[in-house]
Design an enzyme around this catalytic site. Structure first.
Site, PDB file in Angstrom:
ATOM      1  CB  THR A  96      -2.981 -19.912 -13.983  1.00 34.05           C
ATOM      2  OG1 THR A  96      -3.714 -21.107 -13.746  1.00 34.05           O
ATOM      3  CG2 THR A  96      -1.998 -20.150 -15.113  1.00 34.05           C
ATOM      4  CE  LYS A 171      -3.379 -23.688 -16.005  1.00 36.29           C
ATOM      5  NZ  LYS A 171      -4.685 -24.273 -16.019  1.00 36.29           N
ATOM      6  CE  LYS A 246      -3.620 -15.925 -15.949  1.00 37.96           C
ATOM      7  NZ  LYS A 246      -4.305 -16.217 -14.713  1.00 37.96           N
TER       8      LYS A 246
HETATM    9  P1  NAD Z   1     -12.210 -14.951 -11.369  1.00 37.18           P
HETATM   10  O1  NAD Z   1     -11.875 -13.628 -11.937  1.00 37.18           O
HETATM   11  O2  NAD Z   1     -13.588 -15.502 -11.532  1.00 37.18           O
HETATM   12  O3  NAD Z   1     -11.886 -14.963  -9.794  1.00 37.18           O
HETATM   13  C1  NAD Z   1     -10.852 -14.240  -9.186  1.00 37.18           C
HETATM   14  C2  NAD Z   1     -11.401 -13.673  -7.882  1.00 37.18           C
HETATM   15  O4  NAD Z   1     -10.341 -13.003  -7.195  1.00 37.18           O
HETATM   16  C3  NAD Z   1     -12.510 -12.637  -8.114  1.00 37.18           C
HETATM   17  O5  NAD Z   1     -13.662 -12.983  -7.365  1.00 37.18           O
HETATM   18  C4  NAD Z   1     -11.881 -11.330  -7.624  1.00 37.18           C
HETATM   19  O6  NAD Z   1     -12.822 -10.447  -7.069  1.00 37.18           O
HETATM   20  C5  NAD Z   1     -10.907 -11.863  -6.599  1.00 37.18           C
HETATM   21  N1  NAD Z   1      -9.832 -10.919  -6.259  1.00 37.18           N
HETATM   22  C6  NAD Z   1      -9.074 -10.177  -7.091  1.00 37.18           C
HETATM   23  N2  NAD Z   1      -8.181  -9.470  -6.381  1.00 37.18           N
HETATM   24  C7  NAD Z   1      -8.370  -9.781  -5.072  1.00 37.18           C
HETATM   25  C8  NAD Z   1      -7.738  -9.403  -3.873  1.00 37.18           C
HETATM   26  N3  NAD Z   1      -6.738  -8.533  -3.840  1.00 37.18           N
HETATM   27  N4  NAD Z   1      -8.209  -9.929  -2.714  1.00 37.18           N
HETATM   28  C9  NAD Z   1      -9.240 -10.815  -2.714  1.00 37.18           C
HETATM   29  N5  NAD Z   1      -9.870 -11.227  -3.828  1.00 37.18           N
HETATM   30  C10 NAD Z   1      -9.424 -10.717  -4.998  1.00 37.18           C
HETATM   31  O7  NAD Z   1     -11.129 -15.963 -11.963  1.00 37.18           O
HETATM   32  P2  NAD Z   1     -11.199 -17.564 -11.971  1.00 37.18           P
HETATM   33  O8  NAD Z   1     -11.801 -18.034 -13.242  1.00 37.18           O
HETATM   34  O9  NAD Z   1     -11.746 -18.017 -10.665  1.00 37.18           O
HETATM   35  O10 NAD Z   1      -9.636 -17.915 -12.087  1.00 37.18           O
HETATM   36  C11 NAD Z   1      -8.764 -17.804 -10.978  1.00 37.18           C
HETATM   37  C12 NAD Z   1      -7.405 -18.337 -11.380  1.00 37.18           C
HETATM   38  O11 NAD Z   1      -7.552 -19.693 -11.795  1.00 37.18           O
HETATM   39  C13 NAD Z   1      -6.785 -17.587 -12.561  1.00 37.18           C
HETATM   40  O12 NAD Z   1      -5.406 -17.466 -12.334  1.00 37.18           O
HETATM   41  C14 NAD Z   1      -7.084 -18.500 -13.755  1.00 37.18           C
HETATM   42  O13 NAD Z   1      -6.129 -18.362 -14.790  1.00 37.18           O
HETATM   43  C15 NAD Z   1      -6.998 -19.862 -13.098  1.00 37.18           C
HETATM   44  N6  NAD Z   1      -7.796 -20.902 -13.784  1.00 37.18           N
HETATM   45  C16 NAD Z   1      -9.050 -20.664 -14.205  1.00 37.18           C
HETATM   46  C17 NAD Z   1      -9.771 -21.657 -14.853  1.00 37.18           C
HETATM   47  C18 NAD Z   1     -11.186 -21.417 -15.334  1.00 37.18           C
HETATM   48  O14 NAD Z   1     -11.691 -22.230 -16.110  1.00 37.18           O
HETATM   49  N7  NAD Z   1     -11.846 -20.353 -14.897  1.00 37.18           N
HETATM   50  C19 NAD Z   1      -9.188 -22.908 -15.072  1.00 37.18           C
HETATM   51  C20 NAD Z   1      -7.902 -23.155 -14.597  1.00 37.18           C
HETATM   52  C21 NAD Z   1      -7.205 -22.138 -13.951  1.00 37.18           C
END
Ligand code: NAD
Length: 296
Positions: A96, A171, A246
């Site tokens: 997102t 979204k 966010k």
């Molecule tokens: P998270 O922080 O758990 O996961 C993100 C992952 O990306 C981490 O494991 C991090 O180490 C990795 N990362 C960061 N930089 C990197 C790079 N350069 N190369 C490789 N890996 C890298 O976050 P999440 O909860 O999994 O959310 C991910 C996305 O999904 C976000 O944009 C969030 O807004 C969206 N989202 C989350 C939810 C939720 O409920 N968690 C729901 C809908 C949307």
């Protein structure tokens, strides 16, 4: 079955990758956090050392990263996914992020002759685990059709919202509506308390009258009327207040950039900013009802 490169194996990406493996796809996976990479390996993925490596032998590349800057860093530049991806590869960003970044990275991919879609999700970690996510896709018709069988392995509802960036637009507009309507429902129920009107009575009346909305009928912020709502379990998420903040900030950045008037969205962003700043980042966003009562 496809050869897929998957970058970003966090709370969402980890279970999404696991569902692709379960569906029989081959995965080259990368995350900067070793523990996340090990978990993907245990689920059957091959761990690689960079996003570019994950992309290099893939028919489809999927990213699930925290925010816009991470997406720019991962895709752009000489070591980025766009350069590394095979001719004809399909690039899918499920993070997102802001509409501007989604369109800029999509344009860079198009200039390099590669199809890219933005495909943010809703449904949370539970939806990622159960493969019931909703995907909101921005990109060409052809790219959408190519992506659909892969997205089907991770989600239940797959919508094509229009051209590049429109998945992100859908979204943030949806979540801005949700935040505003949740605050409205919370205000209705807290005013009712002061007026001596029972929660259940207000629910019975308003849920069949013109105050009816999803925030009330599916996610009621007081215990009782909707037994499955987070209010019945001390506001364990669900959808955290930090995530809502966010998305609201993304909506307000977009409103400024594209000159839209969203005063209630701005107010909701300010309210959730205060709420999160008071130590409520990890509770469900509907707990804002307690903030309005002055008890959280
Ligand atoms: P998270 O922080 O758990 O996961 C993100 C992952 O990306 C981490 O494991 C991090 O180490 C990795 N990362 C960061 N930089 C990197 C790079 N350069 N190369 C490789 N890996 C890298 O976050 P999440 O909860 O999994 O959310 C991910 C996305 O999904 C976000 O944009 C969030 O807004 C969206 N989202 C989350 C939810 C939720 O409920 N968690 C729901 C809908 C949307």
């Amino acid at each position: 079955m496809a050869r897929i490169g998957f970058v970003g194996l966090g709370n969402m990406g980890g279970p999404m990758a696991a569902n692709l493996l379960k569906a029989g796809h081959e995965l080259n996976a990368y995350d900067i956090v070793p523990a996340a990479l090990q978990a993907a390996e245990a689920a059957g993925a091959k761990a690689v050392g960079s996003g570019a490596q994950a992309a290099s032998a893939a028919e489809v590349v999927i990213t699930m990263l925290p925010a816009g800057q991470h997406v720019r860093d991962a895709y752009l530049g000489p070591d980025g996914i766009i350069v590394a991806a095979e001719e004809g590869a399909l690039l899918v960003d499920c993070s997102t992020i802001d509409v501007g970044t989604a369109r800029a990275v999509g344009e860079a991919a198009a200039e390099a002759g590669k199809d890219m879609i933005d495909a943010p999700v809703s449904g949370g970690v539970g939806g990622a685990e159960a493969a019931t996510l909703t995907f909101m896709v921005g990109g060409s018709d052809a790219a959408f059709e190519r992506a659909k069988p892969v997205l089907d392995a991770m989600g239940k509802n797959i919508f094509h919202a229009g051209g590049s960036g429109n998945g992100q637009a859908a979204k943030i507009c949806n979540n801005m509506i949700l935040a505003i309507s949740m605050v409205a429902v919370c205000e209705g129920f807290t005013l009712a308390e002061k007026l001596g009107l029972d929660h259940q009575k207000l629910f019975d009346i308003a849920s069949t009258a013109s105050g009816q909305c999803w925030s009330m009928t599916n996610y009621c912020p007081v215990p009782g009327p909707v037994p499955s709502s987070p209010a019945n379990r001390d506001f364990q998420p669900g959808f955290t207040a930090a995530m809502m903040l966010k998305d609201l900030r993304l909506s307000q950045d977009a409103a400024r950039e594209f000159d839209a008037t969203t005063p209630l969205g701005a107010e909701a962003a300010a309210l959730f900013g205060l709420f999160v700043g008071h130590g409520n980042a990890d509770v469900d966003f509907s707990a804002i009802v307690n903030f309005l009562r002055g008890t959280r």
